[in-house]
Design an enzyme around this catalytic site. Structure first.
Site, PDB file in Angstrom:
ATOM      1  CG  ASP A 147      -1.943  -1.075   1.255  1.00 24.69           C
ATOM      2  OD1 ASP A 147      -2.207  -1.633   0.182  1.00 24.69           O
ATOM      3  OD2 ASP A 147      -2.479  -1.364   2.343  1.00 24.69           O
ATOM      4  CE  LYS A 148       0.491   8.465  -1.841  1.00 29.89           C
ATOM      5  NZ  LYS A 148      -0.443   9.496  -2.355  1.00 29.89           N
TER       6      LYS A 148
END
Length: 319
Positions: A147-148
């Site tokens: 995930d970012k």
């Protein structure tokens, strides 16, 4: 290479666990950001999109390890995007975060706040930045994703054979991923495994989130307590399956959301962490164990916690 030239390359994408079961038309809509739906159906109908070198219909459901040929597509909206410059600080700092590299693999300690690839309003991500930093490298592809807002170990393949080898390990669960997460409250010692099916849903606002739902995909995460603190616990989370937001949602489901998770956490707990200086999701891919695609050697690669996460832990009271 200018942006227009970049769009003239054929992409060969290997389907992972998270995209298996998705219709090819929906997969292309998310992969080719800004491309009209009519154009996507046209390139599928004309046979320009192929799966395992064969023509398919728009309703074809992708299978694990399918190789999708995505043709070059010219779209004015995409041409306006700027490729990341190698001189940009955010791009150049990635070079300093490489923890291992050879002819087959790059192991990166991904910083929080940068996506692994461009799309959904993001001009570029880790993979696009690395292609700028390695202009001579003909093949660079993500082995898996983070995930970012998650930091830590990220694998990038430098050869197609290495990518397939690593995907086989993911498919047959021969790769072990160990994350560290700071969660709210006292994690129960007996809570060692969470098996809860996960379903992706889209809210009325358009935001995509994941919920525990019996209609979802089977999902399993193993947990181990690393350190107890007053009001929170540092846990090791090892996902057996690889679903979107899996660790984050399983922690929330257990009643122990991860600190500063903007989708799944709890305001009061997050505020108490922000007062101590935490300004990001406390989820870090700390360790990865896998078989090297060339030597067949069993490898363990580690990424130390970022300094701001380490500093937060020193401020917490151990119990």
């Amino acid at each position: 290479m200018n942006t227009e030239q970049a769009q003239q390359q054929v992409q060969l994408l290997t389907i992972d666990d998270d995209h298996a079961g998705q219709r090819i038309d929906n997969f292309l809509l998310t992969t080719l950001k800004g491309v009209p739906k009519s154009m996507i159906y046209r390139i599928v109908r004309k046979g320009e999109v192929r799966v395992n070198k064969k023509r398919i219909k728009p309703e074809y459901k992708l299978q694990m390890d399918d190789i999708v040929r995505v043709p070059p597509v010219r779209v004015a909206e995409r041409d306006e995007r700027k490729a990341p410059s190698a001189g940009l600080h955010r791009v150049s700092q990635l070079k300093d975060r490489i923890v291992y590299e050879d002819k087959f693999l790059i192991v990166l300690n991904k910083p929080a706040g940068i996506a692994v690839h461009g799309g959904s309003g993001v001009d570029y991500g880790v993979i696009e930045a690395l292609r700028v930093l390695y202009p001579e490298q003909k093949f660079l592809e993500l082995v898996h994703r983070l995930d970012k807002d998650t930091s830590g170990v990220l694998l990038i393949a430098k050869k197609r054979s290495a990518l397939k080898h690593m995907h086989d390990q993911l498919r047959f669960k021969k790769m072990q991923k160990d994350y560290q997460a700071l969660v709210r409250g006292a994690w129960q010692s007996h809570e060692k495994v969470i098996k809860a099916p996960l379903l992706k849903i889209t809210l009325k606002s358009g935001e995509r989130i994941v919920r525990v739902n019996k209609e979802g995909k089977p999902s399993e995460t193993r947990f181990k307590i690393l350190q107890r603190y007053d009001g929170c616990t540092l846990v090791q989370a090892s996902p057996v399956t690889g679903r979107t937001h899996q660790i984050r949602v399983h922690c929330q489901y257990a009643g122990h959301p991860i600190a500063c998770d903007d989708k799944y956490s709890e305001q009061k707990f997050d505020d108490s962490m922000r007062v101590l200086g935490l300004n990001r999701l406390f989820l870090h891919a700390a360790q990865l164990k896998f078989i090297h695609p060339d030597t067949d050697e069993y490898m363990t690669v580690q990424a130390p916690l970022d300094e701001n996460l380490q500093q937060l832990l020193t401020k917490l009271k151990r119990v």
